[in-house]
Design a protein around this motif. Sequence first.
Motif, PDB file in Angstrom:
ATOM      1  N   TRP A 194     -15.429  23.788 -53.891  1.00 23.07           N
ATOM      2  CA  TRP A 194     -15.654  23.344 -55.256  1.00 23.07           C
ATOM      3  C   TRP A 194     -15.630  21.823 -55.310  1.00 23.07           C
ATOM      4  N   SER A 195     -16.523  21.255 -56.111  1.00 23.66           N
ATOM      5  CA  SER A 195     -16.578  19.810 -56.291  1.00 23.66           C
ATOM      6  C   SER A 195     -15.499  19.352 -57.256  1.00 23.66           C
ATOM      7  N   GLN A 245     -30.460  26.405 -55.568  1.00 27.01           N
ATOM      8  CA  GLN A 245     -29.851  26.289 -54.234  1.00 27.01           C
ATOM      9  C   GLN A 245     -28.691  27.263 -54.043  1.00 27.01           C
ATOM     10  N   LYS A 265     -18.906  22.307 -59.467  1.00 24.63           N
ATOM     11  CA  LYS A 265     -19.969  23.008 -58.743  1.00 24.63           C
ATOM     12  C   LYS A 265     -19.414  23.607 -57.458  1.00 24.63           C
ATOM     13  N   TYR A 266     -19.690  24.894 -57.261  1.00 22.95           N
ATOM     14  CA  TYR A 266     -19.316  25.565 -56.019  1.00 22.95           C
ATOM     15  C   TYR A 266     -20.504  25.490 -55.071  1.00 22.95           C
ATOM     16  N   VAL A 267     -20.364  24.719 -54.002  1.00 24.13           N
ATOM     17  CA  VAL A 267     -21.430  24.579 -53.013  1.00 24.13           C
ATOM     18  C   VAL A 267     -21.334  25.758 -52.052  1.00 24.13           C
ATOM     19  N   HIS A 268     -22.274  26.695 -52.180  1.00 22.39           N
ATOM     20  CA  HIS A 268     -22.162  27.956 -51.451  1.00 22.39           C
ATOM     21  C   HIS A 268     -22.205  27.753 -49.941  1.00 22.39           C
ATOM     22  N   SER A 269     -23.004  26.809 -49.473  1.00 21.22           N
ATOM     23  CA  SER A 269     -23.139  26.602 -48.028  1.00 21.22           C
ATOM     24  C   SER A 269     -21.846  26.102 -47.397  1.00 21.22           C
ATOM     25  N   ASN A 282     -25.982  27.466 -55.789  1.00 18.26           N
ATOM     26  CA  ASN A 282     -24.683  26.883 -56.114  1.00 18.26           C
ATOM     27  C   ASN A 282     -24.261  27.339 -57.506  1.00 18.26           C
TER      28      ASN A 282
END
Length: 244
Positions: free
Chosen positions: A189-190, A160, A181-185, A162
Motif C-alpha cells: 500500500w502507498s 493496471q 493505492k495497493y500496487v498489486h505487482s 491496482n
Amino acid sequence: MYSRYNRQYILKMSSGSIWNIYYNQRSELYASMLSGSNTWSSPVKITDNAHEAFCACIDEDDRITVLFQDMEGNMFRSVLEQDFADTMPVLKSRQKSLYDKQFQLIPLKGQVHVLFTVQHNDSRILSHQVLTDKSLPGTPAVIDYVPSGSSPFAAVVDRQKNIFVFYQLPMGNSFQMGYKKYVHSKGLWSEFTPVTAYNRGCEFPSAAVDGSGTIHLCYQRRPSRQFELVYQQKFPDKNLWTKE
C-alpha cells in the motif's frame, strides 16, 4: 429509505444464468437461480447463522463468492458451485463483536481481496485481506483509520489492476479526502495522497472507473448550512486530479 441491511445481490454469470443472493429474517443466507421460465429455483442454503450485513461477487473463475460473519463475529467465505456452497473460515473474532464490518470484495488476478472495517476502542480501522483457493487466508493488514459511519470508504480497480481506496483522513487542522493505492505487482500500500485542500470534513466517498480507465470520485461536504456534492476525476496513467 435506503438500508444497508435490506439488501440482495442479483448476479449474472458468463453463461447467462442469473442468481439472487439474499438474507432472511431467520439469519439465513440463500441463493436461487432464475430459470428459463422466469421462475426462481429452489433456494440453496449458504448458512443458517449469518449477520445481515454480507457481500457477494463473481470471481475471475466465474464463481459466486459470498463473504459473511456468523452471530459471534467470525468471518467466512462461501463459494457457490451450482447447488452446493463450500464454506471456509476467513477470520476468527477474538471476542463477540457483531456489527456491520462494511465488507467489500474485489476479485483480482486469481485472488479475492477483502476490505472491511473493525472497531478498535472508539476508532474504526480499515483492513485488507487476500483470499486464495490454494492457501489459508493471509493475516489482515491495516490500511488506515477511517471515520465511523455507514459509508466511510470507497474502492475501485484501475487498468493496471491496482486498488484505490478513498477515505477521509485528518491532516493538521483539516480533514482531507484522499486515497491509498495497493500496487498489486508489489503487494504494498502507498502513503495517503490527498485530492482536495478543503479544510473541513468530506464524507460519503463514491468512486468508479470507466472504460477508458478514468477514475471518477464524488463525495459530500458541508461548507455552511447546505451540503455540496463534489466531483473530481483522474485520467489514466496520470497522478493529477481535476479541480473540485
